[in-house]
Write a protein that holds these residues in place. Structure first.
Motif, PDB file in Angstrom:
ATOM      1  N   ILE A   1       0.806  -1.274   0.001  1.00 17.68           N
ATOM      2  CA  ILE A   1      -0.038   0.078   0.069  1.00 17.68           C
ATOM      3  C   ILE A   1       0.986   1.282   0.094  1.00 17.68           C
ATOM      4  N   ARG A   2       2.086   1.202   0.443  1.00 12.75           N
ATOM      5  CA  ARG A   2       3.033   2.486   0.394  1.00 12.75           C
ATOM      6  C   ARG A   2       4.325   1.874   0.481  1.00 12.75           C
ATOM      7  N   LEU A   3       5.217   2.842  -0.017  1.00 14.99           N
ATOM      8  CA  LEU A   3       6.768   2.516   0.126  1.00 14.99           C
ATOM      9  C   LEU A   3       7.405   3.995   1.177  1.00 14.99           C
ATOM     10  N   ARG A   4       8.229   3.581   1.904  1.00 14.18           N
ATOM     11  CA  ARG A   4       8.766   4.673   2.654  1.00 14.18           C
ATOM     12  C   ARG A   4      10.169   4.494   2.480  1.00 14.18           C
ATOM     13  N   ALA A   5      10.898   5.646   1.943  1.00 12.67           N
ATOM     14  CA  ALA A   5      12.517   5.200   1.612  1.00 12.67           C
ATOM     15  C   ALA A   5      13.488   6.220   2.222  1.00 12.67           C
ATOM     16  N   GLU A   6      14.470   5.891   2.790  1.00 12.62           N
ATOM     17  CA  GLU A   6      15.466   6.946   3.171  1.00 12.62           C
ATOM     18  C   GLU A   6      16.867   6.869   2.396  1.00 12.62           C
ATOM     19  N   TYR A   7      17.490   8.104   2.079  1.00 10.08           N
ATOM     20  CA  TYR A   7      18.455   7.791   1.050  1.00 10.08           C
ATOM     21  C   TYR A   7      19.864   8.833   1.811  1.00 10.08           C
ATOM     22  N   TRP A   8      20.869   8.368   1.179  1.00  9.34           N
ATOM     23  CA  TRP A   8      22.312   9.119   1.442  1.00  9.34           C
ATOM     24  C   TRP A   8      22.875   9.357   0.027  1.00  9.34           C
ATOM     25  N   THR A   9      23.752  10.491   0.167  1.00  6.74           N
ATOM     26  CA  THR A   9      24.659  10.493  -1.216  1.00  6.74           C
ATOM     27  C   THR A   9      26.130  10.749  -0.727  1.00  6.74           C
ATOM     28  N   ASP A  10      26.879  10.737  -1.800  1.00  8.06           N
ATOM     29  CA  ASP A  10      28.216  10.870  -1.785  1.00  8.06           C
ATOM     30  C   ASP A  10      28.552  12.560  -1.452  1.00  8.06           C
ATOM     31  N   ARG A  11      27.515  13.266  -1.607  1.00 10.62           N
ATOM     32  CA  ARG A  11      27.705  14.867  -1.397  1.00 10.62           C
ATOM     33  C   ARG A  11      27.296  15.154  -0.028  1.00 10.62           C
ATOM     34  N   LEU A  12      27.148  14.032   0.910  1.00 16.16           N
ATOM     35  CA  LEU A  12      26.857  14.158   2.402  1.00 16.16           C
ATOM     36  C   LEU A  12      25.462  14.948   2.616  1.00 16.16           C
ATOM     37  N   THR A  13      24.563  14.372   1.736  1.00 15.05           N
ATOM     38  CA  THR A  13      23.223  14.739   1.872  1.00 15.05           C
ATOM     39  C   THR A  13      22.417  13.432   2.345  1.00 15.05           C
ATOM     40  N   ARG A  14      21.205  13.785   2.948  1.00 10.85           N
ATOM     41  CA  ARG A  14      20.319  12.506   3.119  1.00 10.85           C
ATOM     42  C   ARG A  14      19.035  12.972   3.387  1.00 10.85           C
ATOM     43  N   GLY A  15      18.077  12.198   3.259  1.00  9.25           N
ATOM     44  CA  GLY A  15      16.586  12.599   3.316  1.00  9.25           C
ATOM     45  C   GLY A  15      15.535  11.395   3.287  1.00  9.25           C
TER      46      GLY A  15
END
Length: 213
Positions: free
Chosen positions: A171-185
């Motif tokens: 019914i839904r997807l919840r994601a976390e992310y990180w990048t090599d530019r030191l950002t996340r969300g």
């Protein structure tokens, strides 16, 4: 590719034996030498069955979860991305943005692309993990390619994304992310369209609806 569970391997073996038996009866084999004659038929029919299963049949709801223990998440998911990035020019957090997660999926393969107004992020590697309680998590490594007119402030970069799959059916997807530019969300996907798209503008014109169990 993804490994085939024991129940499916067993079903495949019995299917091959059954097809061979039918082929022998139809062919009217009367000696050992004739046993090998229907092998071409067995291979052809088995191959067609595998193709049908991989492309379509595995997604049939009545096969889940007793025969197919894999989440069906194919389609385009509409989401809201909230970044923890602080704009150094203003000292403020950037506002949430609209994004679309395009998932192309068969039983053995899966490919994801995250579309935003400024960039497109393609999955380079992916793994679907199932916890003991049956909850799925999709882990991926991706490359984000901003549009040419945005690369002066947002160059090509790489990142990782962890997607928590909720519900059965999903019914839904919840994601976390990180990048090599030191950002996340975080990204919340709660609406889906069955069509898979190739660009942000086309995805933005589609109709989406909340999924129900």
């Amino acid at each position: 590719g993804m490994p085939m569970p024991q129940i499916q391997l067993t079903t495949l073996v019995y299917a091959i034996i059954g097809i061979l038996g039918v082929a022998l009866l139809v062919d009217g084999a009367q000696s050992t030498g004739y046993i090998f004659k229907p092998c071409g038929t067995v291979i052809t029919v088995t191959g067609l069955l595998l193709i049908v299963f991989d492309k379509w049949a595995w997604s049939f709801r009545f096969l889940h979860p007793w025969f197919v223990a894999r989440p069906y998440i194919k389609g385009t998911w509409k989401g809201i991305l909230t970044s923890e990035y602080i704009d150094p020019r203003t000292g403020n957090a950037v506002p949430p943005i609209e994004v679309y997660l395009v998932i192309r999926q068969t039983y053995f393969t899966i490919h994801m692309r995250l579309l935003s107004r400024e960039s497109s992020s393609e999955t380079l590697a992916m793994e679907i993990a199932r916890a003991a309680d049956g909850v799925y998590t999709v882990a991926s490594i991706y490359r984000s390619t901003p549009r040419q007119d945005h690369r002066d402030h947002s160059p090509i970069h790489h990142g990782a994304m962890l997607i928590h799959v909720e519900g059965d059916p999903v019914i839904r997807l919840r994601a976390e992310y990180w990048t090599d530019r030191l950002t996340r969300g975080q990204i919340a996907f709660e609406e889906k369209c069955k069509t898979v798209f190739f660009d942000f503008d086309a995805a933005g014109k589609a109709r989406y609806k909340r999924q129900r169990q």
